[in-house]
Design a protein around this motif. Structure first.
Motif, short mmCIF file in Angstrom:
data_model
loop_
_atom_site.label_atom_id
_atom_site.label_comp_id
_atom_site.label_asym_id
_atom_site.label_seq_id
_atom_site.Cartn_x
_atom_site.Cartn_y
_atom_site.Cartn_z
N ILE A 24 -16.18 -30.07 8.30
CA ILE A 24 -17.27 -31.00 8.65
C ILE A 24 -16.97 -31.67 9.98
CG2 ILE A 24 -18.35 -33.20 8.01
CD1 ILE A 24 -18.12 -32.29 5.08
N PHE A 25 -15.72 -32.09 10.14
CA PHE A 25 -15.34 -32.68 11.42
C PHE A 25 -15.44 -31.65 12.54
CE2 PHE A 25 -12.15 -33.40 14.71
CZ PHE A 25 -12.54 -34.65 15.16
N LEU A 43 -23.58 -42.31 13.39
CA LEU A 43 -22.94 -41.40 12.44
C LEU A 43 -23.95 -40.57 11.66
CD1 LEU A 43 -20.06 -43.65 11.06
CD2 LEU A 43 -19.97 -41.93 12.85
N GLU A 46 -24.64 -37.78 13.88
CA GLU A 46 -23.43 -36.96 14.02
C GLU A 46 -23.19 -36.08 12.80
OE1 GLU A 46 -20.02 -35.96 16.37
OE2 GLU A 46 -21.60 -37.37 16.84
N TYR A 47 -23.35 -36.66 11.60
CA TYR A 47 -23.00 -35.94 10.37
C TYR A 47 -24.18 -35.72 9.44
CZ TYR A 47 -18.22 -36.94 11.82
OH TYR A 47 -17.04 -37.01 12.52
N THR A 48 -25.40 -36.03 9.87
CA THR A 48 -26.63 -35.99 9.08
C THR A 48 -26.66 -37.16 8.09
OG1 THR A 48 -25.93 -34.62 7.19
CG2 THR A 48 -26.60 -33.46 9.21
N SER A 73 -18.93 -31.41 13.75
CA SER A 73 -19.61 -32.63 14.19
C SER A 73 -20.04 -32.46 15.65
CB SER A 73 -18.71 -33.85 14.02
OG SER A 73 -17.52 -33.70 14.79
N GLY A 132 -24.40 -36.54 5.08
CA GLY A 132 -22.99 -36.75 5.42
C GLY A 132 -22.64 -38.21 5.55
N ASN A 153 -20.42 -34.26 18.49
CA ASN A 153 -19.67 -34.69 19.66
C ASN A 153 -18.35 -33.94 19.81
OD1 ASN A 153 -21.15 -36.67 21.17
ND2 ASN A 153 -21.04 -37.99 19.37
N HIS A 154 -17.63 -33.74 18.71
CA HIS A 154 -16.37 -33.02 18.82
C HIS A 154 -16.61 -31.58 19.27
CE1 HIS A 154 -12.23 -31.94 18.14
NE2 HIS A 154 -12.61 -30.94 17.37
#
Length: 352
Positions: free
Chosen positions: A117-118, A294, A297-299, A121, A302, A123-124
């Protein structure tokens, strides 16, 4: 027999690295990308504060026998972005195993899911497909967090004799922290979280030493250990010697010409950036905070699962939940306060 931990960790590494390679820019990309590629290719000096660690690391990638020069140096971000995912898997395993007093397949599957998941993401992932300093910075921060967690767990599980024979973990931490300055100064915003872990751990250990007041045990310092911590920090920080050494010879890119102490200070303290021109009012401050999104970023799903996870953390163990909240704060409010970009450069906060 190969442990499941290693299989899952390397699977997360290879999957993320494969995804990053598939989306990797094959030439010069956005913003500082071209400058950093040029600096790495020629062993030059980039804009303040110089980014010597990234320049040296990127230069190694320039020798890879694949693609064009820009593509090869872009691969540096892809690899370190994937290595950050690799470390995050082990962080998740360590935290979950400590909280739930177990290390079964559910812990490993959850850690593997967390790492992926990270990895995906926005931005990463976005920072892994071009030449930028942030993927390497993420890897170093993840490694520092993992080292502190290991130090804490081993310190609390050893026999309480009043002596700590685990200083080597802190020496490694100190060295990498100093080295991290050579990539990006935003590593500073993690200091509150790092100090929190060290302070609480020493507090818990001090309670085990009989006959001494708790506050005295907490504040007592081993001069030898302290001196070695400073020494290892300076050893890592010495990567900045690259600037005056390279500046003293004829190089193509020599931003700031930091071959004197004054010019080195100008570079390291980023004195070339405009000062006093960004007057932050509440409107600008909230606009800056909005970049820490966030849910984007993670929906939404998430984000909700993250909140549930933090609440579960507080139920199972306040310490790790507190670390999570502190890290979220320093990587949001802390970065906003530290960076304070004008409205046209607010997008930089996302990268930080």
């Amino acid at each position: 027999m190969i442990r499941a931990d290693k299989i899952l960790a390397f699977s997360a590494l290879l999957i993320s690295f494969g995804i990053y390679l598939g989306s990797l820019a094959n030439t010069v990309s956005f913003f500082d990308s071209g400058e950093l590629i040029s600096g790495a290719a020629t062993l030059g000096i980039s804009h303040p504060p110089g980014y010597p660690l990234y320049i040296l690391t990127g230069h190694i990638f320039s020798y890879l026998p694949i693609g064009n020069l820009a593509f090869r140096i872009n691969m540096c971000s892809a690899l370190f972005g994937a290595l950050a995912v690799f470390v995050i898997y082990f962080i998740a395993v360590q935290l979950l195993s400590t909280l739930f007093k177990d290390n079964d397949y559910r812990i490993k599957f959850t850690a593997f899911s967390t790492a992926l998941i990270f990895a995906l993401s926005l931005n990463h992932w976005g920072q892994t497909n071009m030449s930028e300093v942030y993927a390497l910075n993420t890897f170093l921060v993840a490694l520092l967090i993992f080292i502190l967690i290991l130090w804490r767990e081993k310190a609390l599980s050893q026999d309480r004799t009043g002596k700590n024979n685990l200083s080597s973990w802190l020496y490694l931490f100190s060295f990498l922290f100093g080295l991290g300055f050579g990539d990006h100064h935003t590593i500073l915003v993690m200091v509150p979280a790092f100090l929190f872990v060290i302070f609480i751990t020493r507090w818990q250990l001090s309670a085990e030493i009989k006959g001494l007041p708790k506050m005295f045990c907490l504040l007592r310092l081993d001069i030898k250990v302290l001196c070695l911590l400073i020494l290892f920090f300076l050893l890592g920080f010495s990567v900045y010697l690259y600037l005056p050494i390279r500046s003293s010879v004829d190089i193509i890119m020599n931003w700031g010409d930091p071959d004197t102490f004054e010019q080195f200070r100008w570079m390291f303290l980023r004195e070339g950036y405009p000062k006093g021109q960004v007057l932050r009012d509440w409107t600008l401050f909230f606009d800056q905070l909005k970049t820490i999104n966030l849910m984007y970023e993670y929906t939404i799903l998430g984000f909700i699962l993250g909140l549930v996870g933090i609440l579960r953390f507080f139920i199972r163990g306040w310490f790790f939940a507190s670390i999570t909240v502190i890290v979220l704060m320093v990587l949001s409010v802390g970065v906003v306060i530290y960076g304070n970009p004008p409205k046209e450069n607010i997008f930089l906060i996302e990268a930080f």
